[in-house]
Design an enzyme around this catalytic site. Structure first.
Site, mmCIF file in Angstrom:
data_model
loop_
_atom_site.group_PDB
_atom_site.id
_atom_site.type_symbol
_atom_site.label_atom_id
_atom_site.label_comp_id
_atom_site.label_asym_id
_atom_site.label_seq_id
_atom_site.Cartn_x
_atom_site.Cartn_y
_atom_site.Cartn_z
ATOM 1 N N HIS A 22 74.378 113.476 5.040
ATOM 2 C CA HIS A 22 73.853 114.553 4.413
ATOM 3 C C HIS A 22 74.734 115.333 3.555
ATOM 4 C CE1 HIS A 22 69.966 114.748 6.723
ATOM 5 N NE2 HIS A 22 70.662 113.827 7.281
ATOM 6 N N ASP A 121 69.487 121.496 2.741
ATOM 7 C CA ASP A 121 68.739 120.272 3.167
ATOM 8 C C ASP A 121 67.433 120.425 3.833
ATOM 9 O OD1 ASP A 121 68.551 117.878 5.001
ATOM 10 O OD2 ASP A 121 70.742 117.630 4.777
#
Ligand code: UDP
Length: 466
Positions: A22, A121
């Site tokens: 990520h 995210d």
């Protein structure tokens, strides 16, 4: 260089979920923004921040990327007070993270460095509420493929019922994407009930997507045109990838050769020296990324398959997994194989000795293989990896998928056959041809006037006008 270091058009917080898969794409996207005159500040958890050697990632091409921390409620985690379960951790991250993120925004205001947007995210949908609280632009960032996004969306909205029944048991189908056998759908979908907390996180990505101002996807348009077109009817979707360091693509971002933030320390010199000693295209690079946990039996089969292939292999086995390696394997294969705890994956993939990539099909790994032109042997483990493997073999044509036995294990012989197939088998020429096509398209997408470049320009212009 598009801007001077002093001036910036807007200040954005970029907030990835904790995990290499990520951080890498969102940090890389931050660099693209910096290149175009935006000031990005990367957010991470306090316990990671404390272990970092730096608080700033300098860039040659724009404002430096500052790193700031927020609390996830486990600020002393490095001391050993690990959260008792993933569920507890995620809960704590949500509650403490939202509070702490709001405090950071206020602090930045006080410091005379106000923020105009949060790019968060998908795993952290509550960041949207914080953005709203301060009237900021909310940009949702997806780290998975659009087909996977669309499947999760359909599940979240009840358009695909779980557990799969009726026609869905034969094929899982969403608009614009190829029909999938259930085993090719994400693991949370075909094995309903597995990892319930992660399942909630995965579906949570779509809980408030309708309120996001932008939906940024780490692919480039040509990879999944029809699905992107379909998603774009629902939200302001823009493809901005692949977020691979510029050196491997358009080379416009000076000195951008690495993502820049390794949560595990790579054995750079060891890998490089070892690869330098091997002939061109002779090495099988094996990595299962930052999170996958393999069974002892799977380790055994991989080890034997690699040994029997007679090819050189460089195998990343994280320290936490190394006890599962068959005894003696490292000594036994010391000439043929090298096992390291973490590598600089891009350097390995780019090395001319590397001939193929045995991977769990994490989405970043696939984007990297596609961008750097390395044939793939997919050994998916869970989450979206099976879907990515399907695309590798059948849609993008850049590799093959290893088949599993009744127990879900890839047997040694199967691994050997797959490696041979991508390196010198019937499909190998076609795979190489496809790889050069995708490599070219990936570069074009982020280069001047490419689809992703134009989308980033549009986003930047929007932020600049805020
Ligand atoms: N990676 C790395 N060194 C390694 C293994 C992986 O730098 O030894 C990087 C890799 O380049 C990729 C990321 O870690 O960018 C892993 O992301 P991916 O989506 O492939 O898998 P995940 O770790 O999320 O399962």
């Amino acid at each position: 260089m598009e801007v001077t270091k002093q001036a910036h058009k807007a200040h954005v917080l970029v907030f990835p979920f904790i995990g290499q898969g990520h951080v890498n794409p969102m940090l890389q996207f931050s660099k693209r923004l910096a290149f175009k005159g935006i000031k990005p500040t990367l957010i991470t958890a306090q316990y990671i921040f404390k272990s970092m050697q730096t608080t700033t990632i300098e860039t040659q091409f724009g404002p430096p990327i500052q790193i700031r921390s927020i609390s996830d409620g486990y600020d002393d985690d490095s001391g050993g007070s690990h959260p008792e379960s993933i569920a507890a951790y995620l809960d704590s991250l949500r509650v403490n993270g939202a509070k702490s993120l709001a405090q950071l925004i206020m602090r930045l205001n006080d410091e005379g460095d106000p923020v105009q947007a949060i790019i968060y995210d998908g795993f952290l949908p509550w960041a949207l509420d914080v953005a709203r609280q301060f009237g900021l632009v909310a940009g949702l960032f997806f780290t998975q493929s659009c087909t996977v996004n669309s499947i999760y969306y359909h599940v979240q909205r009840g358009l695909i019922q779980l557990p799969l029944t009726g026609p869905d048991l034969i094929k899982v189908s969403v608009p614009g994407a190829p029909e999938l056998h259930p085993f090719e759908a994400p693991s949370f979908v075909h094995t309903y009930g597995s990892y319930p907390f992660w399942f909630d996180v995965i579906l949570g990505q779509f809980s408030n997507i309708d309120q996001a101002d932008w939906v940024l996807c780490n692919i480039f348009y040509d990879m999944e045109k029809e699905v992107v077109d379909w998603m774009a009817k629902l939200w302001k979707v823009r493809t901005i990838g692949p977020t691979v360091p510029s050196y491997y693509l358009d080379k416009r971002l000076e000195d951008d050769t690495d993502y820049g933030l390794h949560l595990l320390k790579p054995d750079k010199t060891l890998c490089k020296n070892w690869l330098d000693s091997k002939p061109k295209d002779s090495v099988v690079y094996v990595s299962f990324g930052s999170a996958a946990e393999l069974s002892n039996e799977q380790f055994q089969e991989l080890a034997r398959g690699l040994k029997n292939s007679d090819l050189n292999f460089l195998w990343v086995v994280r320290e936490s997994e190394q006890a599962k390696l068959p005894k003696g394997i490292i000594e036994e294969n010391s000439k043929q194989g090298l096992v390291v705890g973490w590598a600089s994956q891009l350097e390995v993939l780019a090395h001319e000795a590397t001939g193929c990539f045995v991977t769990h099909c994490g989405f970043n790994s696939i984007l990297e293989a596609l961008s750097l032109g390395v044939p793939v042997v997919g050994v998916p483990q869970w989450t979206d990896q099976g879907t990515n493997a399907k695309f590798v073999e059948d849609i993008w044509g850049v590799g093959v998928r290893a088949r599993v036995d009744d127990k879900g294990i890839v047997q040694r012989k199967q691994l050997e056959e797959c490696i041979t197939e991508v390196m010198e088998g019937e499909k190998s020429e076609e795979i190489k041809k496809n790889l050069s096509k995708w490599k070219k398209l990936a570069k074009e997408a982020v280069d001047v006037g490419g689809s992703s470049d134009k989308n980033i320009d549009e986003f930047v212009a929007y932020l600049a006008a805020c």
